[in-house]
Design an enzyme around this catalytic site. Structure first.
Site, PDB file in Angstrom:
ATOM      1  N   GLU A   1     -41.661  63.762 -26.685  1.00  0.00           N
ATOM      2  CA  GLU A   1     -42.949  64.147 -26.096  1.00  0.00           C
ATOM      3  C   GLU A   1     -44.109  63.543 -26.870  1.00  0.00           C
ATOM      4  O   GLU A   1     -45.105  63.148 -26.266  1.00  0.00           O
ATOM      5  CB  GLU A   1     -43.099  65.682 -26.021  1.00  0.00           C
ATOM      6  CG  GLU A   1     -42.092  66.407 -25.138  1.00  0.00           C
ATOM      7  CD  GLU A   1     -42.007  65.915 -23.698  1.00  0.00           C
ATOM      8  OE1 GLU A   1     -42.896  65.182 -23.232  1.00  0.00           O
ATOM      9  OE2 GLU A   1     -41.001  66.235 -23.034  1.00  0.00           O
TER      10      GLU A   1
ATOM     11  N   GLU B   1     -37.326  61.982 -19.462  1.00  0.00           N
ATOM     12  CA  GLU B   1     -37.424  63.282 -18.781  1.00  0.00           C
ATOM     13  C   GLU B   1     -36.063  63.645 -18.170  1.00  0.00           C
ATOM     14  O   GLU B   1     -35.701  64.820 -18.106  1.00  0.00           O
ATOM     15  CB  GLU B   1     -38.525  63.280 -17.716  1.00  0.00           C
ATOM     16  CG  GLU B   1     -39.941  62.961 -18.240  1.00  0.00           C
ATOM     17  CD  GLU B   1     -40.388  63.807 -19.426  1.00  0.00           C
ATOM     18  OE1 GLU B   1     -39.744  64.837 -19.723  1.00  0.00           O
ATOM     19  OE2 GLU B   1     -41.373  63.427 -20.077  1.00  0.00           O
TER      20      GLU B   1
ATOM     21  N   HIS C   1     -34.065  65.088 -20.937  1.00  0.00           N
ATOM     22  CA  HIS C   1     -34.500  66.459 -21.225  1.00  0.00           C
ATOM     23  C   HIS C   1     -33.957  67.428 -20.170  1.00  0.00           C
ATOM     24  O   HIS C   1     -33.481  68.518 -20.494  1.00  0.00           O
ATOM     25  CB  HIS C   1     -36.024  66.543 -21.278  1.00  0.00           C
ATOM     26  CG  HIS C   1     -36.620  65.665 -22.338  1.00  0.00           C
ATOM     27  ND1 HIS C   1     -37.961  65.386 -22.421  1.00  0.00           N
ATOM     28  CD2 HIS C   1     -36.027  64.986 -23.358  1.00  0.00           C
ATOM     29  CE1 HIS C   1     -38.175  64.576 -23.446  1.00  0.00           C
ATOM     30  NE2 HIS C   1     -37.017  64.321 -24.034  1.00  0.00           N
TER      31      HIS C   1
ATOM     32  N   GLU D   1     -47.977  67.899 -21.105  1.00  0.00           N
ATOM     33  CA  GLU D   1     -47.064  67.538 -22.194  1.00  0.00           C
ATOM     34  C   GLU D   1     -47.710  67.763 -23.563  1.00  0.00           C
ATOM     35  O   GLU D   1     -47.033  68.128 -24.512  1.00  0.00           O
ATOM     36  CB  GLU D   1     -46.643  66.071 -22.065  1.00  0.00           C
ATOM     37  CG  GLU D   1     -45.858  65.764 -20.804  1.00  0.00           C
ATOM     38  CD  GLU D   1     -45.263  64.352 -20.813  1.00  0.00           C
ATOM     39  OE1 GLU D   1     -46.035  63.393 -20.652  1.00  0.00           O
ATOM     40  OE2 GLU D   1     -44.046  64.221 -20.986  1.00  0.00           O
TER      41      GLU D   1
ATOM     42  N   GLU E   1     -39.742  69.453 -16.709  1.00  0.00           N
ATOM     43  CA  GLU E   1     -39.264  68.092 -17.003  1.00  0.00           C
ATOM     44  C   GLU E   1     -39.191  67.272 -15.718  1.00  0.00           C
ATOM     45  O   GLU E   1     -39.549  66.096 -15.682  1.00  0.00           O
ATOM     46  CB  GLU E   1     -37.878  68.119 -17.670  1.00  0.00           C
ATOM     47  CG  GLU E   1     -37.774  68.922 -18.964  1.00  0.00           C
ATOM     48  CD  GLU E   1     -38.502  68.310 -20.137  1.00  0.00           C
ATOM     49  OE1 GLU E   1     -39.184  67.287 -19.986  1.00  0.00           O
ATOM     50  OE2 GLU E   1     -38.385  68.897 -21.233  1.00  0.00           O
TER      51      GLU E   1
ATOM     52  N   HIS F   1     -44.662  60.335 -25.437  1.00  0.00           N
ATOM     53  CA  HIS F   1     -45.219  60.406 -24.077  1.00  0.00           C
ATOM     54  C   HIS F   1     -46.718  60.684 -24.111  1.00  0.00           C
ATOM     55  O   HIS F   1     -47.484  60.121 -23.341  1.00  0.00           O
ATOM     56  CB  HIS F   1     -44.514  61.504 -23.263  1.00  0.00           C
ATOM     57  CG  HIS F   1     -43.038  61.309 -23.170  1.00  0.00           C
ATOM     58  ND1 HIS F   1     -42.182  62.259 -22.678  1.00  0.00           N
ATOM     59  CD2 HIS F   1     -42.259  60.239 -23.504  1.00  0.00           C
ATOM     60  CE1 HIS F   1     -40.937  61.797 -22.725  1.00  0.00           C
ATOM     61  NE2 HIS F   1     -40.967  60.583 -23.231  1.00  0.00           N
TER      62      HIS F   1
ATOM     63  N   TYR G   1     -27.230  71.483 -20.148  1.00  0.00           N
ATOM     64  CA  TYR G   1     -26.273  71.702 -21.240  1.00  0.00           C
ATOM     65  C   TYR G   1     -26.473  73.086 -21.863  1.00  0.00           C
ATOM     66  O   TYR G   1     -25.516  73.799 -22.159  1.00  0.00           O
ATOM     67  CB  TYR G   1     -26.430  70.575 -22.265  1.00  0.00           C
ATOM     68  CG  TYR G   1     -25.469  70.619 -23.427  1.00  0.00           C
ATOM     69  CD1 TYR G   1     -24.091  70.600 -23.217  1.00  0.00           C
ATOM     70  CD2 TYR G   1     -25.942  70.655 -24.730  1.00  0.00           C
ATOM     71  CE1 TYR G   1     -23.208  70.632 -24.302  1.00  0.00           C
ATOM     72  CE2 TYR G   1     -25.077  70.676 -25.814  1.00  0.00           C
ATOM     73  CZ  TYR G   1     -23.706  70.668 -25.602  1.00  0.00           C
ATOM     74  OH  TYR G   1     -22.846  70.685 -26.665  1.00  0.00           O
TER      75      TYR G   1
HETATM   76 MN    MN Z   1     -42.367  64.144 -21.529  1.00  0.00          MN
HETATM   77 FE    FE Z   2     -39.837  66.023 -21.463  1.00  0.00          FE
END
Ligand code: MN
Ligand code: FE
Length: 361
Positions: free
Chosen positions: A235, A129, A132, A201, A98, A238, A138
């Site tokens: 994604e 990103e 992510h 990606e 990421e 993206h 987390y």
């Molecule tokens: Mn991405």
């Molecule tokens: Fe990502």
């Protein structure tokens, strides 16, 4: 002469001559250099539309409840060692990946494109990103994974190192003032956009997505699966963003589109596929319940060909079929009731841009 231009529900009166001049100066690369973010008139409408879609998909990791995942992580009766290893590999790989994507978006792609609406949507991409990367933190804190152990995976797991090196070697070379009037340099840039969007990606993320969603389907690590589903929705945008950027770049710079360059891109994808298959072998050393290795390997060939075709390139395995048809459904969370719905509506209400009309220049 004055003319009215509309963007969504907003309208603007612009001097027509000035607007047409500004419009003409907008290009993917080698357009007018400006620090003042002149979005009007919009030329790349898809970029602005995608920005709005991405914004409406906003999510935060802390909204996902991890209690059951934590319980399963500790209980050998509920999940197997292989299943835990898949999660560990997912957290290890994506923690690095990421960051690498976000960094390339900001320091290469967003830096080199010239039209402001492209910079706008790429800024949002980089931000996602960050979300992510934060979701992985987390997961690490919820499950009590040692962060050093996770970081060590970027250096110690050879198949992760190889995937990361495959993309970073085409990124660092572009971090200087490169002369984008030279065909060879334009090809380097186009290759970077293709590599990150379609090979990384678009293809190399999908082995792990498939494995984690396969666990999700069996009610294992649902919280993590939920986060990956939201990541996957991001994604897809993206991949679409970088595909549109790539296609418009080729259209505006037809000198780059030689048969040799096209073949270079196909071979780059082939290399990316091979690295992804090695990674899958590492993640899934033996078949597990509901996880058949050969299906995941075939899925990579299948998805890679869809990416190639999306960019006007010949597939590597014509006629290959999708061995995981359920995955497509799992990826489509748009029509499903979800716990972000209320929140997303709130975000959208707060925005004054609600219509999707194209501008009319
Ligand atoms: Mn991405
Ligand atoms: Fe990502």
């Amino acid at each position: 002469m004055q003319k009215t231009y509309t963007v969504g529900s907003r309208s603007f009166v612009l001097d027509q001559t000035k607007a047409e001049e500004a419009f003409k100066a907008k290009k993917i690369i080698n357009g007018r250099e400006t620090l003042t973010f002149n979005l009007l008139p919009l030329k790349y409408n898809w970029a602005y539309e995608l920005y709005k879609t991405m914004k409406a998909n906003h999510w935060e990791p802390e909204d996902i409840i991890m209690n059951k995942d934590i319980e399963q992580w500790k209980d050998d009766g509920q999940v197997s060692e292989v299943e835990r290893w898949i999660i560990m590999m997912g957290v290890g790989y994506f923690s690095a990946a990421e960051g690498i994507v976000g960094d390339n978006i900001l320091h290469v792609i967003r830096h080199l494109v010239t039209a402001p609406e492209l910079k706008l949507v790429l800024g949002r991409h980089a931000h996602e990103e960050n979300v992510h990367a934060d979701s992985l933190l987390y997961m690490i804190s919820s499950l009590g994974i040692n962060p050093h152990e996770c970081e060590a995976m970027f250096e110690d797991i050879e198949t992760i190192v190889a995937k990361n090196e495959f993309v970073t070697r085409h990124s660092h070379a572009l971090r200087r003032d490169i002369d984008l009037t030279i065909t060879e340099n334009k090809q380097k840039f186009a290759k970077n956009v293709f590599l990150f969007g379609q090979c990384m990606e678009g293809t190399q993320f999908y082995g792990m997505f498939g494995m984690i969603l396969s666990l999700y389907r069996q009610n294992k690590f649902r919280g993590i699966g939920e986060m990956f589903r939201y990541t996957l929705r991001d994604e897809s945008n993206h991949i679409e963003l970088l595909r549109n950027l790539f296609m418009d770049l080729v259209e505006e710079n037809s000198d780059i589109w030689t048969p040799e360059f096209q073949e270079d891109l196909r071979q780059t994808m082939a290399e990316g596929i091979a690295l992804e298959k090695n990674f899958i072998e590492d993640c899934l050393p033996v078949d597990s319940i509901g996880l058949v290795k050969k299906d995941f390997l075939q899925y990579i060939d299948y998805i890679a060909d869809r990416r190639l075709e999306g960019c006007g390139l010949k597939p590597l395995n014509p006629g290959i079929t999708n061995p995981l048809p359920w995955l497509a459904e799992m990826m489509d969370i748009k029509k499903e009731q979800n716990f972000f719905e209320g929140r997303v509506t709130e975000y959208q209400k707060a925005s004054s841009l609600e219509n999707d009309d194209d501008d009319d220049l």
